[in-house]
Design an enzyme around this catalytic site. Structure first.
Site, PDB file in Angstrom:
ATOM      1  N   HIS A 118      52.488  57.875  30.129  1.00 55.54           N
ATOM      2  CA  HIS A 118      52.499  59.264  29.670  1.00 55.54           C
ATOM      3  C   HIS A 118      51.604  60.164  30.526  1.00 55.54           C
ATOM      4  O   HIS A 118      50.416  60.293  30.238  1.00 55.54           O
ATOM      5  CB  HIS A 118      52.008  59.328  28.231  1.00 55.54           C
ATOM      6  CG  HIS A 118      52.958  58.750  27.239  1.00 55.54           C
ATOM      7  ND1 HIS A 118      53.847  59.515  26.525  1.00 55.54           N
ATOM      8  CD2 HIS A 118      53.169  57.476  26.844  1.00 55.54           C
ATOM      9  CE1 HIS A 118      54.566  58.732  25.722  1.00 55.54           C
ATOM     10  NE2 HIS A 118      54.163  57.489  25.889  1.00 55.54           N
ATOM     11  N   GLU A 133      51.598  63.364  30.524  1.00 55.72           N
ATOM     12  CA  GLU A 133      51.188  64.526  29.721  1.00 55.72           C
ATOM     13  C   GLU A 133      49.966  64.215  28.863  1.00 55.72           C
ATOM     14  O   GLU A 133      49.314  65.119  28.356  1.00 55.72           O
ATOM     15  CB  GLU A 133      52.363  65.007  28.851  1.00 55.72           C
ATOM     16  CG  GLU A 133      52.596  64.254  27.544  1.00 55.72           C
ATOM     17  CD  GLU A 133      53.176  62.855  27.696  1.00 55.72           C
ATOM     18  OE1 GLU A 133      53.356  62.401  28.848  1.00 55.72           O
ATOM     19  OE2 GLU A 133      53.430  62.201  26.670  1.00 55.72           O
ATOM     20  N   CYS A 174      58.702  57.979  28.543  1.00 54.11           N
ATOM     21  CA  CYS A 174      58.693  56.962  27.504  1.00 54.11           C
ATOM     22  C   CYS A 174      60.034  56.948  26.757  1.00 54.11           C
ATOM     23  O   CYS A 174      61.040  56.551  27.313  1.00 54.11           O
ATOM     24  CB  CYS A 174      57.499  57.178  26.564  1.00 54.11           C
ATOM     25  SG  CYS A 174      57.149  55.746  25.534  1.00 54.11           S
TER      26      CYS A 174
END
Lengths: 261, 996
Positions: free
Chosen positions: A217, A219, A98
């Protein structure tokens, strides 16, 4: 006998805000991670060499003023320049997620590190604002990215950004897009358009495949507890990307051991 | 500032790629101002002042992305077409300019020290008049309170040499001749009142006299002579007292001594609503249930609860109404960052992990055509408030990396004078810090150093606390408007959590309302005194008087108590993290708040006088029964509702009404899952566009147990206030509780927060109705107390905002008063379990649909009755113990996995709730025949649930003894079939997703 856990450096500070979950993702996938303030690494750039990989996490570095990732890129280029270049030249894996992706693009590291001028940018979303939405990422055939190697099924991940639309320099879009396709630098595209990105590109890697930038994302989806309807199987779709890089580094180590033996 | 010659440079940045914003602005100009633009360009401008200017290549590198933007450093004929007008909008001197501050940091990376100011240049295209251009700049593009606007015909604009003569806005304050003024209070009553108004003190006559009497005492005179102070109060002292005693800080109305006459005609005395109803509710619930999970309630910046063996949660909800009316963006941004600091200042400091935002606004399409003159002069238009507040909350949450997991929009015309902006934050802290100290407790020792950290002090935000304690009028001070700086606060937050874990401070609190006066004044109570030197405070610009430094509410500041031996380490860490931190004094045990400027005493007040001397207000309150709702235009509301339509028409109308329609377009602007722990998200269902009832944060990533979540929901029922504020409060609690229940919250581990936003409840010549509004407040507190006891739910934090009235002129110049509906917004936070909540969406055709809760409903204050003629029903009472029994059983059924979906029935009644569950699951429903009353009437304590046929017997057994009725079945056919209705799902989706 267990393999050594690859050690990742996860940057924080100056408005980065996904450092904790990014570090946890490496640990969850079997690696180790240190979260370090950007100012601490600037104070001792030599520390960078001790790490096996680097993550520039998501967030709003410098509040996105002057363009997402712009000031962090200036800081890295001017204050960490050489140590950072050496790290990349050694083909150590780097991931920018990002805002981190935006930093890597503003640094010129993605997608054309050898170009004299920047040819690609992450522009404000076509609809004009921030968006938080889960997206389906289609892995692209022929990608040389080591972070996404072997991923065949589509991934579901959250996208959360205001400036994620891939654009190319005026008049060169088709040619540059073809070049990226030919050199296997597009690991993922969105299954459906969310931000007006050229050819629905969601992620790019450098020509070596070691540096990955992606807007969604991974994660944020390591566990089923974070799935959109909170009732999917473990682990989350983001796991495979972190697992991949750790296996890749351990595989290198394994083959190195073999050669030494 | 150096002594060399300062050179200036103007740069302009135009976009190579057209975004969506210009088209959106043209649409807005047409829709809201009736002005037809053929185009609008925005060009970002930076003005740079430095002894050595960066050369062109550096400017290109720093300010423009070569693919996206073009940089202009000299005049060029820019646009291809010729615009009609050029408008340059720059910040007034002293207003926070985040883009400029970031640009200064960026230039620093390349080795240039410069001062930067940012502005925006707009080119308007089309056949428009000068008046049109003025109107659009003042009302759509800029806020004249904080920005300077230059409108020029394009030719004139091009004729000036804008790149040659570059001016940066600069604050120039005439330095005060004296450190302080003394103020004579030995004057008549009228003069005392004038003094209070003229200095914006917001002190009542009784309070002014209380101060006068204090200074007239012999003891005071002796002590002051000894301290080298004049006998008369200094302006610094008067300002400290005004801030400390402001309604905002002291909550005088909730602490007042009240004679209350209830509906039975009996008058009784209530000594403090806060002690009698709020605090006592918590004490009584705690005692009755033997609750051991309340760690800290009502004593700190936020309530702290223990739902987990490793971590504690804290929660706080604030309001930021007045600032949001004047500058919606800045007001809301400052509000959300402010409540984040409450969390950062709770205990030894907690990390914010979730935001919740509730807005009460005038309807987005108000005023209707032809009724523009009825709107108040001063506050922004409803649409601008909606968009500005929304953007402020978006930037505040997103740029701070805090997920926004819950919220609500509520629209009613009575919020046209003052919007209500509720902003809340949940934080997490370990039980114990690394050095073994409890994270929930702070201690201050005499001798500890006072450290101010974060931003510097400016004139922005002077009198914020006293200003919010006044009704809005056209003369509201512009210095009360501020713009938050999320970047500075994020960097400070990271630093403080690092300092906390390194054990570098002993206590922390935020600098919010009242500035240093409040933060140091309150912390000083822990050691018994404090002395600080204002000359040591970092300032944004010179020339601020000591009293201004003392009460300025410049944002992004926290105050710490630092043991002397840790000071060097703390300041060194701050320097490494790029955070401003300054030792400005130390805590003492002298009993006084002692303030100096460069060593010279400017104020010395006994803490006992500041904090404990003020006698409670004496107020009368009356509530004799329901009153018909009257509109803010005065008199009874004209009934221009439509006749009751057929049920299908009514349903589709309600689904697209602002209070019910999908808010997805707005909510997706908020990052709701940063920190990677959002378990229940705002949206659910097969297309992830069905609304959920509450949000939940998974606690495992924050150090909690794997199966634990924190569920956050909210509720309110302000339209019930005219009928019965007692029930209004109870409905609000019930809705909040039901929402968290739907998201997996445990009704036994659930706490509540109360946020009262009231019209002025103090009777005066301006406010003849004060006693009645006070009566409504008493009655709502009674309702709140009773429901807390019945539900066994403790209150852990709360806030009140008491002057939510607009008194001024409407756009035609007539006097108007617009008071908000008496509004209690309740937030519920419960411990939840992962995996048990199934969402509001139907899952499979064939599942049985149940109505849980009583079939009795009322049209009173319902959405249906807002639009359509309906019988004048009385509101229904609520049976607390019966409801709680149902909630426990329902939670058990969720844990046993017996439900496929669960959704609370609220605005719009049963059929709207069914329609929402259908949308989420993209499935149809067959519902037993019912009339409009059963379909759209409203009542508390109801849910729509769906259950797989195989689980139906077990579910019904689990719900034994509760109102639990099978009312239909989920169907594959995409339609809602009920009585003679057969509405295609597509029509339902289209109506609900219409948005605003």
């Amino acid at each position: 006998m267990g393999l050594r856990k690859p050690l990742f450096l996860v940057l924080c500070g100056d408005g980065i805000n996904c450092e904790r979950e990014t570090a946890s993702a490496f640990v969850h996938a079997g690696g180790d991670a240190h979260i370090m303030h950007i100012n601490d690494i600037l104070a001792a750039p030599e520390k960078l060499a001790a790490y096996d990989g680097l993550a520039v996490p998501g967030g709003f570095s410098f509040g996105d003023e002057l363009g997402s990732g712009q000031i962090m890129a200036l800081k890295i280029r001017h204050k960490l320049g050489e140590a950072f270049s050496r790290f990349v030249e050694k083909q150590k894996p780097v991931i920018g997620i990002c805002n981190g992706f935006q930093v890597l693009v503003k640094l010129g590291l993605l997608p054309f590190p050898d170009a004299r001028e920047r040819l690609c940018a992450l522009a404000p979303n076509a609809h004009g604002g921030f968006i938080d939405r889960w997206v389906t990422l289609a892995p692209q055939a022929g990608s040389r990215c080591i972070w996404t190697a072997g991923i065949e099924n589509a991934l579901r991940l959250p996208a959360r950004h205001g400036e994620g639309r891939i654009v190319f320099a005026d008049g060169q879009a088709d040619a540059l897009h073809k070049k990226l396709q030919d050199s296997g630098q597009i690991p993922f595209c969105y299954e459906t358009d969310i931000n007006g990105s050229y050819a629905r590109i969601a992620a790019l890697c450098d020509p070596t495949g070691h540096v990955l930038g992606l807007m969604p994302h991974p994660e944020a989806f390591m566990h089923a507890e974070c799935a959109p309807n909170a009732r999917e199987e473990q682990p989350g779709d983001g796991f495979i990307i972190f697992d991949n890089i750790i296996r890749h580094l351990q595989g290198q180590e394994k083959s190195l051991e073999k050669r030494i033996a | 500032m150096g002594t060399g010659m300062t050179k200036t440079q103007r740069i302009e940045i135009s976009e190579r790629i057209t975004g969506a914003t210009p088209a959106a602005r043209c649409r807005q100009a047409q829709e809201f101002f009736g002005i037809r633009l053929s185009g609008i360009d925005e060009i970002k401008v930076y003005k740079i002042a430095a002894e050595t200017l960066p050369p062109a290549p550096v400017l290109h590198e720093v300010f423009a992305d070569p693919v996206l933007q073009k940089l202009h450093i000299a005049a060029t004929a820019m646009p291809a077409k010729t615009p009609a007008y050029a408008i340059e909008i720059s910040f007034r001197p002293g207003v926070t300019d985040n883009a400029a501050r970031a640009a200064e940091m960026a230039l620093k990376q390349t080795g240039y020290d410069a001062r930067v100011a940012s502005s925006s240049l707009y080119f308007l295209y089309g056949d428009i008049s000068a008046a049109d251009a003025e109107k659009l700049s003042a009302e759509m593009l800029a806020n004249p309170l904080i920005q300077k606007i230059d409108v020029m015909p394009y030719d004139d604009f091009m004729r000036q040499n804008r790149f040659d003569s570059v001016q940066l806005p600069t604050v120039q304050l005439a330095p005060a001749e004296k450190l302080f003024e003394t103020i004579n209070l030995a004057i008549g009553d009228a003069a005392l009142e004038t003094l209070s108004t003229a200095r914006c003190l917001a002190l009542s006559l009784a309070e002014m006299k209380h101060i006068r009497d204090f200074y007239a005492q012999n003891d005071t005179a002796t002590a002051r002579a000894a301290a080298g102070l004049p006998a008369l109060p200094t302006d610094v002292e008067l300002e400290i007292l005004a801030q400390s005693w402001s309604e905002h800080c002291k909550h005088k109305i909730f602490a007042a001594d009240i004679d209350y006459t209830g509906p039975d005609g009996q008058t009784r005395n209530i000594s403090s609503l806060y002690k009698t109803f709020i605090k006592r509710a918590t004490q009584d619930v705690r005692h009755a249930r033997g609750i051991d999970w309340l760690v800290s309630v009502f004593s700190d910046n936020a309530g702290i609860v223990r739902f987990d063996d490793n971590i504690d949660l804290c929660i706080k909800v604030e309001t930021h109404n007045s600032p949001s009316a004047l500058d919606p963006y800045g007001g809301a941004l400052t509000g959300i960052l402010g409540v984040n600091r409450d969390i950062l200042g709770a205990g030894m400091g907690a990390k914010p992990i979730a935001n919740t935002d509730v807005f009460c606004f005038a309807p987005p399409h108000m005023p209707k055509k032809g009724r523009e003159n009825e709107m108040p002069q001063g506050p922004k238009s409803p649409r601008q408030i909606l968009e500005g507040v929304h953007k402020g909350v978006e930037d505040g949450g997103n740029k701070s990396g805090i997920p926004t997991i819950n919220g609500a929009f509520f629209f009613d015309e009575d919020y046209a004078g003052k919007p209500l902006v509720f902003v809340g934050t949940v934080g997490v802290m370990p039980h114990k810090l690394p050095d073994g100290r409890s994270a929930a407790e702070k201690h201050i020792h005499s001798g500890d150093v006072i450290v101010m950290t974060g931003g510097a002090i400016g004139a922005d935000g002077i009198h914020g606390a006293t200003f919010s304690s006044l009704a809005l009028d056209e003369n509201a001070p512009a210095t009360a408007v501020q713009i938050g700086d999320p970047l500075t606060q994020k960097i400070m937050t990271d630093f403080l959590l690092e300092a906390r874990d390194s054990g570098l401070y002993r206590a922390i609190t935020d600098n919010g309302a009242g500035g240093l006066s409040s933060s140091v004044g309150e912390m000083a109570q822990m050691s018994g005194g404090a002395t600080l030197d204002l000359a040591r405070c970092p300032v944004k610009y010179p020339g601020l008087a000591p009293w201004e430094l003392m009460v300025s509410e410049s944002q992004e500041r926290m105050t710490l108590a630092v043991p002397p031996e840790s000071l060097d380490a703390l300041l060194a860490l701050a320097a490494r993290r790029g955070v401003l931190a300054t030792a400005i004094g130390h805590f003492t045990d002298s009993g006084d708040l002692h303030v100096t400027y460069d060593g010279k005493t400017v104020a010395c007040l006994p803490l006992a006088f500041i904090h404990d001397s003020l006698p409670p207000l004496r107020l009368d309150a009356v509530w004799e029964g329901a009153r018909p709702r009257s509109a803010w235009r005065g008199g009874a509301r004209a009934d221009n509702r439509s006749a009751a339509p057929d049920m299908a028409t009514a349903l589709l109308h309600l689904l697209q009404s602002p209070n019910i329609t999908s808010k997805e377009k707005w909510v997706r602007d908020y990052d709701h899952e940063v920190q990677a722990a959002t378990h229940i998200k705002p949206f659910a269902g097969t297309q992830e566009d069905g609304a959920n009832d509450a949000g939940a944060i998974w606690l495992y990533p924050h150090g909690g147990a794997r199966e634990h979540t924190a569920v956050v929901g909210c509720g309110m029922a302000p339209r019930l206030s005219p009928y019965d504020p007692y029930l209004m409060a109870q409905y609000a609690v019930d809705e909040a509780v039901r929402n968290v229940l739907c998201a997996g919250g445990d009704p036994d581990m659930l706490c509540l927060l109360d946020n009262f936003c009231w019209p002025d409840p103090v009777k005066s010549a301006k406010n003849p109705d004060g006693n009645y509004k006070m009566g409504q407040l008493v009655r709502s507190c009674e309702g709140l107390y009773d429901i807390c006891l019945a539900y066994g739910a403790p209150l852990v934090s709360g806030k009140d905002s008491m002057k939510n009235d607009f008194r001024g002129l409407d756009k035609s110049g007539q006097n108007i008063t617009i008071s908000v509906l008496p509004t209690l917004m309740v937030t519920a936070m419960a411990r939840g379990r992962t995996g048990i909540a199934r969402g509001a969406d139907f899952k499979s055709a064939g599942d049985a649909i149940y109505l849980l809760g009583s079939p009795d409903v009322s049209f009173c204050a319902s959405e249906y009755a807002h639009y359509f003629k309906a019988p004048d029903d009385a509101p229904l009472p609520l049976d607390g113990s019966k409801n709680m029994d149902m909630y426990h059983r329902l939670h058990g059924a969720l844990k046993s996995g017996l439900l496929q979906s669960l959704h609370d029935v609220s605005d719009g009644g049963l059929l709207c709730a069914v329609a929402e569950s259908m949308i989420g699951g993209r499935l149809g429903a067959h519902i037993d025949a019912m009339d409009a009353r059963a379909g759209f009437g409203e009542a508390p304590a109801r849910f729509i649930a769906s259950v797989a046929q195989k689980d139906a017997p077990a579910f019904e057994a689990a719900m034994t003894g509760t109102d639990c009725r099978r009312i239909g079945q989920v169907s594959e056919t995409p339609a809602l079939v009920c009585s003679d209705m057969n509405i295609p799902l597509g029509d339902i989706i289209a109506a609900w997703k219409k948005g605003f």
